[in-house]
Design a protein around this motif. Structure first.
Motif, PDB file in Angstrom:
ATOM      1  N   GLY A  58       0.799  -1.224   0.000  1.00 11.23           N
ATOM      2  CA  GLY A  58       0.000   0.000   0.000  1.00 11.23           C
ATOM      3  C   GLY A  58       0.827   1.267   0.000  1.00 11.23           C
ATOM      4  N   GLY A 316      -1.786   2.206  -4.043  1.00  6.09           N
ATOM      5  CA  GLY A 316      -2.297   1.435  -2.901  1.00  6.09           C
ATOM      6  C   GLY A 316      -2.058  -0.046  -3.065  1.00  6.09           C
ATOM      7  N   SER A 317      -3.112  -0.825  -2.969  1.00  3.64           N
ATOM      8  CA  SER A 317      -2.995  -2.281  -3.075  1.00  3.64           C
ATOM      9  C   SER A 317      -3.259  -2.759  -4.500  1.00  3.64           C
ATOM     10  CB  SER A 317      -4.014  -2.926  -2.139  1.00  3.64           C
ATOM     11  OG  SER A 317      -5.314  -2.474  -2.504  1.00  3.64           O
TER      12      SER A 317
END
Ligand SMILES: Cc1cc2nc3c(=O)[nH]c(=O)nc-3n(C[C@H](O)[C@H](O)[C@H](O)COP(=O)(O)O)c2cc1C
Ligand code: SF4
Length: 433
Positions: A58, A316-317
């Motif tokens: 992340g 982010g992810s």
């Protein structure tokens, strides 16, 4: 179509790819052998640093740099934790890696542990991943049997044990310090940083927390070198990347591509385009914590750390959630706010109170009982929780952990970019707009 060949997911379609026998048959654990026979711990850290591998959990922090923060002096034990909590909405890449090629992750864990001289490592896996947990237990048993774990690994004199620890279903235990509290048997309340885990982590000892995908890259960097890795995608954040695509697309799934692939290619080529050939309306590019993008903002957008920062969002992810023209943005925003209200750990007032107020106000707007003042109030609440979505203004740090921002950024972006839909809801409600 690019000529990129998957690296992390090369073998996922082969039967029994999760077994040690298969993994070894395709060269698995050769990087570990190379490390233990020919490299000092610092050489490993330096190679990973030179590769510019940035964390895939992340925040995108340099993995090698983080390993280098582990103090050399002192007699405290060192620990490595592999973060397999994977709770961000729209994110399901670590699960694939654990199900299909768990030994790739384990090889990364052992190499990283050697680099920081840890003798105990953990995999913190989200509780809902029960079948994946069983695969990891089998992975550990096979590795011990083959002298890849335990005492004197591969006759090198290096000892390491790995423990699989199951979470109990809290999103916040994916945040590294909440995770460490939980691992210590306590309530998963994030800690104030600094001190960072590399200095004071598990049981107040130096600890590195890395994501599953980050660690899965490590054996490839050792085998093929930092220069090879840096040549894949953009220099400032290179490497192969797993993108999870879900929502209104024809072929949702995990796609491995070089960092920097265009978002349009991912949506229209890899994922087959929008369901029923409808128009694209909006996209979460990096899980539901990332500021949402309008269809216009997705044009010519590169999926890497800098590309997303340029549109005030984040990788982010890499959980890409696609919304089409039929999605009601007030309802979508309410859905996101409900998730965060449920998952706030309750430790800080702005987050605990703010998330439930967001849900209350969004609900009355959607139900047709809201006013224009409610829209202003939503913005005020998000400002008090985490600040503005304009990263250059840097309004950070109103809560113990970044969860406050993870709620306020997406909610603000919904309102700022689709204000007309919020205004249209006033007195009428979302069901009819
Ligand atoms: C609210 C919140 C939830 C998080 N959830 C996860 C998660 O599920 N998995 C993960 O790897 N990192 C998660 N992170 C990031 C971790 O705190 C940490 O930065 C990461 O595990 C470090 O690994 P990396 O450097 O390899 O990315 C989360 C962060 C926050 C603020
Ligand atoms: S910001 Fe929210 S989730 Fe994070 S510590 Fe505070 S209350 Fe808990």
């Amino acid at each position: 179509m690019s000529d990129f060949k998957p690296i992390l997911t090369e073998h996922i379609h082969t039967e029994n790819s999760h077994t040690l026998e298969f993994y070894r048959s395709v060269g698995g654990y050769s990087a570990l052998e190379k490390v233990l026979k020919t490299m000092a711990p610092d050489d490993v850290t330096n190679e990973v640093k030179a590769s510019n591998l940035r964390g895939r959990g992340g925040a995108g922090f340099s993995a090698g740099l983080k390993w280098g923060f582990i103090p050399k002096e002192g007699d405290k034990p060192k620990y490595l934790v592999c973060n397999a909590d994977e709770s961000e909405p729209g994110t399901f890449k670590d699960r694939l890696l654990m199900t299909k090629v768990p030994h790739q992750m384990l090889e990364g864990i052992i190499i990283a542990s050697y680099a920081i001289q840890a003798q105990l490592a953990f995999v913190y896996i989200r509780g809902e991943f029960y079948s994946e947990y069983l695969i990891l237990e089998q992975m550990i048993a096979e590795a011990k049997e083959a002298s890849l774990l335990g005492k004197n690994i591969l006759d090198s004199g290096y000892d390491l044990d790995v423990v699989i620890h199951r979470g109990a279903g809290a999103y916040i235990c994916g945040e590294e310090t909440g995770l460490l509290e939980s691992l210590e048997g306590k309530r998963g309340w994030p800690r104030i940083k600094p001190p960072f885990p590399a200095i004071e982590g598990y049981l107040k000892s130096p600890t590195i927390v890395n994501n599953v995908e980050t660690l899965a890259n490590v054996p490839h960097i050792i085998n093929r070198g930092a220069d090879w890795f840096r040549a894949i995608g953009p220099e400032k954040g290179p490497g192969p990347k797993l993108f999870c695509i879900s929502g209104r697309v024809k072929k949702p799934g995990v796609y491995e591509e070089p960092m920097g692939i265009s978002l349009q290619d991912l949506i229209y080529d890899r994922a087959g385009g929008i369901t029923k050939d409808r128009k694209l309306k909006a996209v979460f590019p990096g899980g539901s914590s990332s500021p949402i993008l309008t269809a216009e903002e997705t044009e010519d957008l590169k999926m890497d750390f800098s590309g997303l920062a340029s549109v005030n969002s984040m990788l982010g992810s890499a959980g890409i959630i696609v919304m089409d023209e039929t999605v009601n943005m007030v309802k979508a925003c309410l859905n996101v706010a409900r998730f965060y209200a449920h998952e706030s750990c309750g430790q800080c007032t702005p987050c605990r109170e703010g998330t439930s107020w967001l849900v209350k106000i969004l609900t009355r707007l959607y139900d047709g009982n809201g006013t224009r003042r409610d829209i202003e109030m939503l913005l005020e609440i998000t400002d008090n929780m985490g600040g503005l979505a304009d990263f250059s203004l840097g309004s950070f740090g109103k809560t113990v952990c970044p969860f406050g921002e993870a709620v306020s950024w997406p909610v603000r972006s919904f309102i700022e970019k689709f204000e007309n839909e919020f205004v249209a809801c006033v007195n009428i409600g979302g069901a009819v707009v």
